[in-house]
Design a protein around this motif. Sequence first.
Motif, PDB file in Angstrom:
ATOM      1  N   GLY A   1      -0.594  74.921 -26.030  1.00 30.57           N
ATOM      2  CA  GLY A   1      -0.842  75.136 -27.449  1.00 30.57           C
ATOM      3  C   GLY A   1       0.409  74.835 -28.262  1.00 30.57           C
ATOM      4  O   GLY A   1       0.377  74.111 -29.235  1.00 30.57           O
ATOM      5  N   PHE A   2       1.538  75.443 -27.839  1.00 22.84           N
ATOM      6  CA  PHE A   2       2.834  75.219 -28.475  1.00 22.84           C
ATOM      7  C   PHE A   2       2.772  75.471 -29.979  1.00 22.84           C
ATOM      8  O   PHE A   2       3.455  74.811 -30.754  1.00 22.84           O
ATOM      9  CB  PHE A   2       3.364  73.815 -28.152  1.00 22.84           C
TER      10      PHE A   2
ATOM     11  N   SER B   1      17.400  87.092 -22.622  1.00 20.08           N
ATOM     12  CA  SER B   1      16.030  87.474 -22.963  1.00 20.08           C
ATOM     13  C   SER B   1      15.780  88.916 -22.536  1.00 20.08           C
ATOM     14  O   SER B   1      14.652  89.308 -22.244  1.00 20.08           O
ATOM     15  CB  SER B   1      15.017  86.548 -22.280  1.00 20.08           C
TER      16      SER B   1
ATOM     17  N   GLY C   1       5.171  83.380 -31.504  1.00 18.40           N
ATOM     18  CA  GLY C   1       6.416  84.060 -31.838  1.00 18.40           C
ATOM     19  C   GLY C   1       7.013  84.757 -30.620  1.00 18.40           C
ATOM     20  O   GLY C   1       7.747  85.730 -30.759  1.00 18.40           O
TER      21      GLY C   1
ATOM     22  N   ILE D   1      -1.547  81.150 -22.105  1.00 18.18           N
ATOM     23  CA  ILE D   1      -1.614  79.742 -22.481  1.00 18.18           C
ATOM     24  C   ILE D   1      -0.839  78.866 -21.504  1.00 18.18           C
ATOM     25  O   ILE D   1      -0.573  77.699 -21.778  1.00 18.18           O
ATOM     26  CB  ILE D   1      -1.112  79.522 -23.930  1.00 18.18           C
TER      27      ILE D   1
ATOM     28  N   ALA E   1       4.275  88.798 -24.227  1.00 17.72           N
ATOM     29  CA  ALA E   1       4.714  89.489 -23.009  1.00 17.72           C
ATOM     30  C   ALA E   1       5.204  90.891 -23.346  1.00 17.72           C
ATOM     31  O   ALA E   1       4.824  91.862 -22.685  1.00 17.72           O
ATOM     32  CB  ALA E   1       5.804  88.679 -22.306  1.00 17.72           C
TER      33      ALA E   1
ATOM     34  N   THR F   1       1.744  80.583 -19.684  1.00 18.01           N
ATOM     35  CA  THR F   1       3.022  81.286 -19.681  1.00 18.01           C
ATOM     36  C   THR F   1       3.190  82.240 -18.512  1.00 18.01           C
ATOM     37  O   THR F   1       4.289  82.438 -18.027  1.00 18.01           O
ATOM     38  CB  THR F   1       3.114  82.118 -20.969  1.00 18.01           C
TER      39      THR F   1
ATOM     40  N   GLY G   1       9.463  82.623 -24.349  1.00 18.19           N
ATOM     41  CA  GLY G   1       8.710  81.376 -24.490  1.00 18.19           C
ATOM     42  C   GLY G   1       9.346  80.343 -25.394  1.00 18.19           C
ATOM     43  O   GLY G   1       9.126  79.140 -25.219  1.00 18.19           O
TER      44      GLY G   1
ATOM     45  N   GLN H   1       9.518  78.882 -18.203  1.00 16.99           N
ATOM     46  CA  GLN H   1       9.392  78.869 -19.663  1.00 16.99           C
ATOM     47  C   GLN H   1      10.652  78.316 -20.323  1.00 16.99           C
ATOM     48  O   GLN H   1      10.581  77.507 -21.243  1.00 16.99           O
ATOM     49  CB  GLN H   1       9.128  80.291 -20.167  1.00 16.99           C
TER      50      GLN H   1
ATOM     51  N   THR I   1       0.889  85.344 -18.445  1.00 15.96           N
ATOM     52  CA  THR I   1       0.372  86.661 -18.846  1.00 15.96           C
ATOM     53  C   THR I   1      -0.438  87.309 -17.726  1.00 15.96           C
ATOM     54  O   THR I   1      -0.268  88.503 -17.437  1.00 15.96           O
ATOM     55  CB  THR I   1      -0.507  86.537 -20.115  1.00 15.96           C
TER      56      THR I   1
HETATM   57  N1  MCN Z   1       8.622  86.539 -19.558  1.00 13.87           N
HETATM   58  C1  MCN Z   1       9.450  87.198 -18.673  1.00 13.87           C
HETATM   59  N2  MCN Z   1      10.291  88.171 -19.124  1.00 13.87           N
HETATM   60  C2  MCN Z   1      10.333  88.530 -20.427  1.00 13.87           C
HETATM   61  C3  MCN Z   1       9.475  87.884 -21.354  1.00 13.87           C
HETATM   62  C4  MCN Z   1       8.624  86.889 -20.875  1.00 13.87           C
HETATM   63  O1  MCN Z   1       9.431  86.899 -17.475  1.00 13.87           O
HETATM   64  N3  MCN Z   1      11.172  89.464 -20.854  1.00 13.87           N
HETATM   65  C5  MCN Z   1       7.780  85.412 -19.101  1.00 13.87           C
HETATM   66  C6  MCN Z   1       6.356  85.813 -18.715  1.00 13.87           C
HETATM   67  O2  MCN Z   1       5.899  84.988 -17.684  1.00 13.87           O
HETATM   68  C7  MCN Z   1       5.579  85.545 -19.995  1.00 13.87           C
HETATM   69  C8  MCN Z   1       6.289  84.316 -20.541  1.00 13.87           C
HETATM   70  O3  MCN Z   1       7.661  84.473 -20.150  1.00 13.87           O
HETATM   71  O4  MCN Z   1       4.227  85.289 -19.739  1.00 13.87           O
HETATM   72  C9  MCN Z   1       6.224  84.111 -22.057  1.00 13.87           C
HETATM   73  O5  MCN Z   1       6.415  85.319 -22.712  1.00 13.87           O
HETATM   74  P1  MCN Z   1       6.732  85.434 -24.286  1.00 13.87           P
HETATM   75  O6  MCN Z   1       8.113  84.998 -24.545  1.00 13.87           O
HETATM   76  O7  MCN Z   1       6.328  86.788 -24.724  1.00 13.87           O
HETATM   77  O8  MCN Z   1       5.765  84.359 -24.987  1.00 13.87           O
HETATM   78  P2  MCN Z   1       4.196  84.507 -25.273  1.00 13.87           P
HETATM   79  O9  MCN Z   1       3.516  85.117 -24.131  1.00 13.87           O
HETATM   80  O10 MCN Z   1       3.995  85.094 -26.633  1.00 13.87           O
HETATM   81  O11 MCN Z   1       3.766  82.968 -25.290  1.00 13.87           O
HETATM   82  C10 MCN Z   1       3.904  82.172 -26.444  1.00 13.87           C
HETATM   83  C11 MCN Z   1       5.119  81.275 -26.375  1.00 13.87           C
HETATM   84  C12 MCN Z   1       5.132  80.400 -27.560  1.00 13.87           C
HETATM   85  S1  MCN Z   1       5.199  81.183 -29.049  1.00 13.87           S
HETATM   86  C13 MCN Z   1       4.995  79.033 -27.448  1.00 13.87           C
HETATM   87  S2  MCN Z   1       5.047  78.067 -28.844  1.00 13.87           S
HETATM   88  C14 MCN Z   1       4.834  78.437 -26.158  1.00 13.87           C
HETATM   89  C15 MCN Z   1       5.398  79.250 -25.071  1.00 13.87           C
HETATM   90  O12 MCN Z   1       5.086  80.535 -25.143  1.00 13.87           O
HETATM   91  N4  MCN Z   1       3.772  77.658 -25.887  1.00 13.87           N
HETATM   92  C16 MCN Z   1       3.498  77.356 -24.565  1.00 13.87           C
HETATM   93  N5  MCN Z   1       5.336  78.716 -23.834  1.00 13.87           N
HETATM   94  C17 MCN Z   1       4.314  77.869 -23.511  1.00 13.87           C
HETATM   95  N6  MCN Z   1       4.062  77.543 -22.226  1.00 13.87           N
HETATM   96  C18 MCN Z   1       2.985  76.782 -21.933  1.00 13.87           C
HETATM   97  N7  MCN Z   1       2.751  76.485 -20.633  1.00 13.87           N
HETATM   98  N8  MCN Z   1       2.133  76.319 -22.889  1.00 13.87           N
HETATM   99  C19 MCN Z   1       2.368  76.581 -24.193  1.00 13.87           C
HETATM  100  O13 MCN Z   1       1.536  76.161 -25.127  1.00 13.87           O
END
Ligand code: MCN
Length: 779
Positions: free
Chosen positions: A261-262, A667, A528, A488, A532, A490, A745, A679, A492
Amino acid sequence: VGTAAAGAAAAGLGLSTSAGAIEATDATTARSGIGAGAVRADGGLKITGAARYAIEQQLDGLVHGVVVSSTTPSGRIVAVDTTAAEAAPGVIAVYTAANAPQIFQATTTDTGGAAVEAFTPLRDDLVRYNGMHLAFVVAGTFEEATEAAHLIRVDYEPDDFIIDLNDPNAQPEPMAGADAIWGDAAAAMATAAVTVEEEYSHPRNYSAPMEPHACIASWADDRMTVWEPSQWVGGGRAVIAEWMGLDLDQVQVLSPYVGGGFGSKIAPHAHVAMACAASRALNRPVKASLTRQQTFTGISGRPAARTTLKIGADAEGRIVAIEQTGANEAAIDESYMEPSNSVTKLMYAVPNIHSVHSVVPVNARRPGWMRAPMETMSIFALETAMDELSYKIGIDPVELRLRNWADRDPSDNTPWSTRQLREAYIAGAEAIGWSARNPEPRSMREGRELIGYGMAAGTYPILRTPAEARIVLLADGSAEVHSAGVDIGTGTYTILAQTAADILGIPSQRIRVRLGDTSLPRSPLAGGSQLANSLTDAVHTAAQSARDAVLALAASDPASPLRTGDARDLVFSDGMIRPARRLSGGYSIAELLQAMGRDRFEMVGGSFAADATEATRNAAAGSFAAMQGPNSNGVSKHSWIAQFVEVRVDEDFGTVRVKRMVAAVDSGLIYNPRLAESQWQGGMIMGIGQALLEEGVIDPRDGRTVNANLADYVVPVNADVPEITTISVGIPDTYSSTLGGKGVGEIGICGVAPAIGNAVFHATGRRIRHLPIKLEKLH
Ligand code: MCN
Ligand code: MOS
């Protein structure tokens, strides 16, 4: 593709799914709680083809809709001739503004809703941009609908238009909300020993996910069911309900798997409204799938932006003042802002700043989020300017950054929650071998290749929204976690099983996770970089509540072997419930459920305040109403990164190759190091695209995206991607989330473009301030 279960079983992966409900379990690793590098629970299903994406659903009576888009950037639609299309084989309906069923306007995220654009298709005769959806053809097959769509003739009455944000006729709109103004920048600037003042820009970019935008809408029994690749099913449900004039509970949105999605799939775009309206009018399921070209011309992406940045410093490199003006393009009748100072105002200790931003309406689709929205222009300009300053003063760029270290967030003087950026500089510099760099431009080479080392810092804010999760405990010793939140790509699915495993004492491979369905407990968006944190918050708390409830049950149920009358007499440890005075033995949750004659126990819990109303919970899941920003609760919360790259520039041709990339990232606590690394790497690879390749080429004659395909809009492929090293320097940050994690992400892309640009300068002595850095700019 057979059924998911058959596919997975055939692959011998032990993955499970039940009809209509997609679940994924981690079958390949042993018990793995938070911090374990468990492999992706959905990985097997995706690589074997068993994962069923939105438009792969097989529905009886399904018909196909094809979108017709405008071929002119501005004016009025005078007439749409649909006669030939209506007579074409297989055509069921042709909808234009003249005959379309009513579609109401949805509330945008800016005004308290979830829609990513106010533009509502098939409502009026105004052409806002080239590629705007203006008709929808429904036929028995995709080919018939496509053929008929080509037979539609549109007469336009053209009008003036603005294509480029730098057009002298453009009318910038100042955005006072983005002002960063404190101290006396002009007076302080006059005292500066050294200044750098330059203009920086980047072009329009596109998210370009592998899976194009598409959906199936199915109206039946007064309910709308929509399968759509979505980063936010709760937002999708809110938008679709508004479009169709339905109650929330009449709409279900499903998005179990997403092919990327990105940022472009935050909420449904106009083709989804067309599919829903057609499905209701025709009383049958309608599939709408954009062409790859339409995903460029009709879908949001990163807006083109520019900024003029002036930094003044004393002779030792301490910043005394910053002056900045910036602008980004928006749609002609819809605002959209990405402030050019979001990072300028917080990265360094800046005593005086005057920074303002405007939005420039152009005839283009409304821009939207694309990986690390809001931060990109600011980071590129600031981190390039810092490199320029380091050369003017003659100090190392890492040292320059340390001299300007901000102890607190300068924008509101609050303390950082955690900021391991110093550690990141040290670890990154060490890993790339920064000390071996001769800072002199053009001083390092190997044969015909000029060698360049560059670095930059980056940051992304922490967002957080309350959420719910259902915990299901089963007498067979397994458990389930349910949430409407999506995966998506990532991780979850995987990290939520890990989160619940720790609390329930059940191995994560025995915890099935169901996601991406509005009938499941409420969740915010995967956007954003907040999902996670928001969902581990919710699952952790819900699992604790479920565990406590089981203890209470064990103490009180007449059939319980541990009946004591008081749950405080019991403890839960290592997956066993036992009397507090005993150190071993006891009963597992499964054994207790069996003894009490129950086959399951379930409850919904999460991170909402206990007295949160239904309305509050729906608003949290279907708007940004409950989203907490980075500067909440008196602390400033961000992820941080230090990027280091080595590039090779061919001296004759000017081709830039990234040879090595190192990022040291804060992070916070990492939930799953394997997935976090993936990621970060994904973000860094997208950064290569931003730095060197990606540029939406817009035809100045008609505003059409010229390179609207993946052959001409070039994104990095494996051959462009070097060895990448990522180093986690974070420490648990419980201001940012319950478990101590921060965002992952998006932080990976932050700082890549300036690091590469700075490395290109070091290699060649040429400073490129306008992205992307293509070889023609190096000649
Ligand atoms: N994670 C972790 N430890 C943390 C936080 C996160 O290990 N403290 C890992 C987890 O595996 C989690 C992943 O990182 O599932 C992403 O977590 P997070 O940073 O919360 O991001 P979101 O789940 O909200 O995902 C959205 C983010 C965004 S905003 C974009 S843009 C994006 C991204 O993720 N688009 C993606 N990564 C992507 N990856 C894929 N494959 N496809 C997209 O469209
Ligand atoms: Mo990410 S661009 O915030 O979906």
